[in-house]
Design a protein around this motif. Structure first.
Motif, PDB file in Angstrom:
ATOM      1  N   PHE A 241       0.837  -1.191   0.000  1.00 56.04           N
ATOM      2  CA  PHE A 241       0.000   0.000   0.000  1.00 56.04           C
ATOM      3  C   PHE A 241       0.875   1.244   0.000  1.00 56.04           C
ATOM      4  N   PRO A 242       0.387   2.331  -0.657  1.00 57.93           N
ATOM      5  CA  PRO A 242       1.171   3.579  -0.665  1.00 57.93           C
ATOM      6  C   PRO A 242       1.308   4.141   0.740  1.00 57.93           C
TER       7      PRO A 242
ATOM      8  N   SER B 212      -0.473   2.742   4.504  1.00 53.28           N
ATOM      9  CA  SER B 212       0.189   1.487   4.848  1.00 53.28           C
ATOM     10  C   SER B 212      -0.382   0.847   6.111  1.00 53.28           C
TER      11      SER B 212
ATOM     12  N   GLY C 247      -3.881  -0.302   5.374  1.00 55.37           N
ATOM     13  CA  GLY C 247      -3.748  -1.364   4.383  1.00 55.37           C
ATOM     14  C   GLY C 247      -3.364  -2.683   5.016  1.00 55.37           C
TER      15      GLY C 247
ATOM     16  N   TYR D 283       3.729  -3.186  -4.326  1.00 54.06           N
ATOM     17  CA  TYR D 283       3.310  -1.880  -4.857  1.00 54.06           C
ATOM     18  C   TYR D 283       4.423  -1.235  -5.662  1.00 54.06           C
TER      19      TYR D 283
ATOM     20  N   GLY E  91       2.284  -1.087  -8.733  1.00 55.39           N
ATOM     21  CA  GLY E  91       1.456   0.034  -8.321  1.00 55.39           C
ATOM     22  C   GLY E  91       0.144  -0.371  -7.669  1.00 55.39           C
ATOM     23  N   ALA E  92      -0.947   0.314  -8.070  1.00 50.98           N
ATOM     24  CA  ALA E  92      -2.249   0.149  -7.421  1.00 50.98           C
ATOM     25  C   ALA E  92      -2.821  -1.262  -7.566  1.00 50.98           C
ATOM     26  N   LEU E  93      -2.338  -2.018  -8.524  1.00 49.80           N
ATOM     27  CA  LEU E  93      -2.824  -3.394  -8.674  1.00 49.80           C
ATOM     28  C   LEU E  93      -2.394  -4.282  -7.505  1.00 49.80           C
TER      29      LEU E  93
ATOM     30  N   PRO F 198      -2.246  -3.713  -4.013  1.00 49.73           N
ATOM     31  CA  PRO F 198      -3.210  -3.845  -2.913  1.00 49.73           C
ATOM     32  C   PRO F 198      -4.511  -4.489  -3.352  1.00 49.73           C
ATOM     33  N   LEU F 199      -4.933  -4.217  -4.588  1.00 51.38           N
ATOM     34  CA  LEU F 199      -6.171  -4.822  -5.094  1.00 51.38           C
ATOM     35  C   LEU F 199      -6.041  -6.344  -5.161  1.00 51.38           C
TER      36      LEU F 199
END
Length: 205
Positions: free
Chosen positions: A44-45, A49, A52, A104, A108-110, A112-113
């Motif tokens: 997570f950014p 965090s 997350g 991350y 990137g955003a994928l 945490p998803l």
């Protein structure tokens, strides 16, 4: 071998299989608890965090009720064995996939998803242990119902304790630096490796 001995072997194997799954439920469900801060930093950014890391546990808890309903139906419709084979295969594969996920910094955003998706799926399969597993023990046990129920419940905390011990061993022998770099992946992967035993036992039911 007479029919009585065969029946007793079936009884022992059925109860052991269901109880082992309940231990694995506790093990895989709370495997992430000691490493939630690390998962938060990796997946997570920065500002998210902490939340997350906590969400990795929440995602599993949200999925559990759905799994209990779904696998309870599967167990009643197709048999306890099918239901329990499905659950152990599902949560072990989820653990293995999580251990292999890119972080991350890589996608990137994928990241945490993907992590939350597979923790949610893992929660569904872990929740599925309750329905067919508990029903099978209650059906096969000769003990009083309240004793049998207490026996079932004891498996979950045992799994949690084992997960905690495994985490301590990893940190002790690898050290924080190596563990944070790659050891956590091996640690998560143990959720799949140990589940193989439960799958083997259940395959022979």
């Amino acid at each position: 071998m007479d029919s009585t001995n065969i029946l007793e072997k079936m009884r022992t194997r059925a109860m052991f299989s269901a109880y082992l799954g309940w231990i694995m439920d506790g093990y895989d469900a709370l495997l992430v608890t000691p490493i939630m801060p690390l998962l938060g930093k990796l997946f997570f950014p920065g500002p998210f965090s902490l939340l997350g890391g906590l969400s990795t546990l929440v995602a599993t808890l949200v999925g559990r009720p759905l799994g209990s309903v779904a696998m309870g139906y599967v167990g009643d419709r197709f048999g306890r064995r099918i239901g329990l084979l499905t659950t152990v295969l599902g949560y072990s594969l989820s653990a293995l996939i999580i251990a292999l996920l890119p972080t991350y910094a890589t996608i990137g955003a994928l990241a945490p998803l993907a992590l939350l998706t597979f923790r949610f799926l893992q929660g569904i399969f872990l929740g599925g242990e309750w329905g067919p597993g508990t029903a099978m023990i209650m059906e096969w046990s000769r003990w009083r119902k309240e004793v049998t129920s207490a026996f079932v419940q004891s498996g979950y905390p045992i799994g949690v304790v084992i997960a905690t011990i495994v985490n301590v061993l990893f940190l002790t022998y690898m050290g924080p630096t190596s563990f944070n770099a790659y050891g956590w992946r091996i640690y998560m992967g143990t959720g799949a490796i140990v589940a193989v035993l439960a799958f083997i036992v259940r395959s022979s039911l």
